[in-house]
Design an enzyme around this catalytic site. Sequence first.
Site, PDB file in Angstrom:
ATOM      1  N   ASP A 478       8.885 -38.684 -14.028  1.00  0.00           N
ATOM      2  CA  ASP A 478      10.024 -39.170 -13.244  1.00  0.00           C
ATOM      3  C   ASP A 478      11.329 -39.041 -14.032  1.00  0.00           C
ATOM      4  O   ASP A 478      11.339 -38.791 -15.244  1.00  0.00           O
ATOM      5  CB  ASP A 478       9.767 -40.632 -12.868  1.00  0.00           C
ATOM      6  CG  ASP A 478      10.431 -41.028 -11.562  1.00  0.00           C
ATOM      7  OD1 ASP A 478      11.372 -40.333 -11.121  1.00  0.00           O
ATOM      8  OD2 ASP A 478      10.029 -42.061 -10.982  1.00  0.00           O
ATOM      9  N   ASP A 548      11.953 -40.693  -2.147  1.00  0.00           N
ATOM     10  CA  ASP A 548      11.570 -42.106  -2.218  1.00  0.00           C
ATOM     11  C   ASP A 548      11.524 -42.727  -0.826  1.00  0.00           C
ATOM     12  O   ASP A 548      11.114 -43.876  -0.670  1.00  0.00           O
ATOM     13  CB  ASP A 548      12.567 -42.887  -3.092  1.00  0.00           C
ATOM     14  CG  ASP A 548      12.171 -42.854  -4.563  1.00  0.00           C
ATOM     15  OD1 ASP A 548      11.045 -42.407  -4.861  1.00  0.00           O
ATOM     16  OD2 ASP A 548      12.988 -43.272  -5.407  1.00  0.00           O
TER      17      ASP A 548
HETATM   18  C1  GLA Z   1      11.283 -43.634  -8.822  1.00  0.00           C
HETATM   19  C2  GLA Z   1      10.184 -42.882  -8.090  1.00  0.00           C
HETATM   20  C3  GLA Z   1       9.283 -43.867  -7.396  1.00  0.00           C
HETATM   21  C4  GLA Z   1       8.696 -44.819  -8.399  1.00  0.00           C
HETATM   22  C5  GLA Z   1       9.810 -45.515  -9.159  1.00  0.00           C
HETATM   23  C6  GLA Z   1       9.252 -46.343 -10.296  1.00  0.00           C
HETATM   24  O1  GLA Z   1      12.163 -44.221  -7.937  1.00  0.00           O
HETATM   25  O2  GLA Z   1      10.704 -41.962  -7.205  1.00  0.00           O
HETATM   26  O3  GLA Z   1       8.258 -43.179  -6.704  1.00  0.00           O
HETATM   27  O4  GLA Z   1       7.857 -44.111  -9.276  1.00  0.00           O
HETATM   28  O5  GLA Z   1      10.726 -44.586  -9.707  1.00  0.00           O
HETATM   29  O6  GLA Z   1      10.239 -46.993 -10.984  1.00  0.00           O
END
Ligand code: GLA
Length: 730
Positions: A478, A548
């Site tokens: 990420d 997201d």
């Molecule tokens: C990002 C990702 C999410 C999750 C969060 C965790 O926003 O896109 O899917 O993994 O971080 O903090």
Amino acid sequence: MIVYHEPSRTYTLHTKHTTYQLAVHPTGVVQHVYYGPRLRDCDLTGLLRYADRGFSPNPEEAGADRTFSLDTTPQEYSTCGVGDFRLPSIEFELTCGSRTADLRYARGQIRRGKYALEGLPAFYGGEEEWETLSVVLRDDAAQAEVELLYGVLEEYDLITRSVLVRNAGQGPVRLCRCASLCLDLPRSDLDMVTFNGAHMMERCPSRAPLRPGIQSAGSVRGASSHQHNPFVILCDREANEDYGLCYGAMLLYSGNFQAAVETGQFENARLVMGVNPCHFTWTLEPGEVFSAPEAAMVCSEAGLGEMSRRFHRAIRDRLVRDRLRGRRKPVLVNNWEATYFDFDPEKLLAIAREAAALGVELFVLDDGWFGKRDDDNSGLGDWQVNTDKLPGGLEALAPAINDLGLSFGLWVEPEMVSEDSDLYRAHPDWALQVPGRTPARGRNQLVLDFSRREIRDHIYAQLHRVLSSAPVTYVKWDMNRSLSGVWSAALPPQRQGEVYHRCVLGVYEMLERLRTDFPEILVEGCCGGGGRFDGGMLYYTPQIWCSDNTDAIDRLRIQYGTSFCYPVCTMGAHVSAVPNEQNGRVTPLETRGIAAMSGAFGYELDLSKCTPEEKACIRRQIETYKARWELLQLGDYYRLTDPFREGPYTAWEQVSPDRREALVSVVFGGARAVSPFRVLKLKGLDPGARYQVDGAGCWGGDALMYAGFPLPAVKGDYQAVQLHLTAVDD
Ligand code: GLA
């Protein structure tokens, strides 16, 4: 096939359905001649015409000929400040301070196989299927050689491009701009399509006619960004899914980019794409080489649908390096939306136990397992298991998950640091920060200086330890903020323009190390969802968390926009709980499953809280996915409607390459009491074949495509149906 024709000094690049031609003008300027549907071997230089145009200067070599001007002739790689006033591709800062570039042909070479780009992602493949054209240009005043590279992947109708700039002198060479692709088209009656949005609403297509001047999309966020994607289309004004000439261009790059089109004074258009010149400079010592990231182009004479399918095939087969190639990827469950930071082994195992019973195959532990990390304000940089939260560490948890029949995956965010972390306390100077300025925080975190090897090594060593401590088969990589305050303590002032690009190279280098050391790990890319969804990342991470936003109806739009370039197997897509966490919408579970199945499929909810009916539905979804994954993931993809048009339903279709099987997915919008009879026209079928449509008898391929299939009437909001078609022998 690449052909050099000596009398006309043309190089012609043929793919199965397209032809691209460039020519060396007597002045040494390399001109662009043609890109379009495939033509027989030919000299097309008659298309290049010349006229004495006012205010368009003539280079020295043209002598008394006032009709040849860099300002008007189409070029393969545009220069700067020497008589071409349109978008430049390259710009040097000479030792005298002049910011110009002027290029002349030195030599060309055709060879089998594909050129290599050190440290950068690129399409790959065997010697027998690729050919490379190398055209070397010289700028004597800049003491530089500029090598234009063209890769031809004939069977896939793909032409790739890159540029190497070599310091051929005795002193330093300074680059201020170095694009990957320049495409001069002889017309401006074209539409430009870009893919734009925001966090949680990525890659929404925007289409507009070219107008005089420059129009562009780009990023200066350090990542390719949620806001604009490094993929653009230029197409006929009347082009649609099935009709019209379309050019698609993607940049395999995950940092600051720019894709700009300029409509010139004589109704021509120039597309320039590459690293964003904003915040960019690069100094080359004698003998050193700068490689521009690779760009890839597809031209389709048969509309946007065919353009996308050509990209999909090439990306699936020759860009993504997938250890599971040709095999089904595991159906996963991710605990993020189920627990956020609030979990313990019991909670996780409860989800995993239920998941295993329903047919899920991989459990992914998301954020919160390391350092001091009970919310998003701390812990980044400390990649050791938090044993208060997970007693016994991953050494205990992962085998327990395995015992339930699931493999185990883990979330990481290696590029970041929290100020409240042991790492930051020990090395505050490792975060990107401009001396004398206060840092801007994003999600209350800072960005590590990944241009520095020792910082990457330190983070990598931590990751290596964690990943070696347990049977990890999947990693979600990420990256949760845009870069700002980009300044590196390791570079002198005059080289600070290199930091953004060096950070991207650093990420690629880390991902390559991970791939080499842990070949069995499937890495999914992520950047707050789809903030780094690009061809560069796909080389290292065969799938990317698409957004997201997990709401099925918003996802139809996001996945639709994403599909113009990227195949569905690259788009991480999960079924989540309702009301949806991001927008509060309630959609049926069937619909959420159908939307997520046209992606790298998984679940992201607390399965232990599902009702027996929901569990039965999930079990059916997983069975369907497992039975149809080949069609869903590897089939030819047809967009049947545009979800941005607010029609009564959104539909898409996957067809097997032999056209013997198809899967049609339809998601309806809001309910209506008295709804008209709807008919859906399918695509890509064999008109002469007869298809068994499950539950609805036998239909001719021609009837299904030209007359259509009668859709059922549905009750309730956001209902969905999926139709499976198999060809039957008469
Ligand atoms: C990002 C990702 C999410 C999750 C969060 C965790 O926003 O896109 O899917 O993994 O971080 O903090």
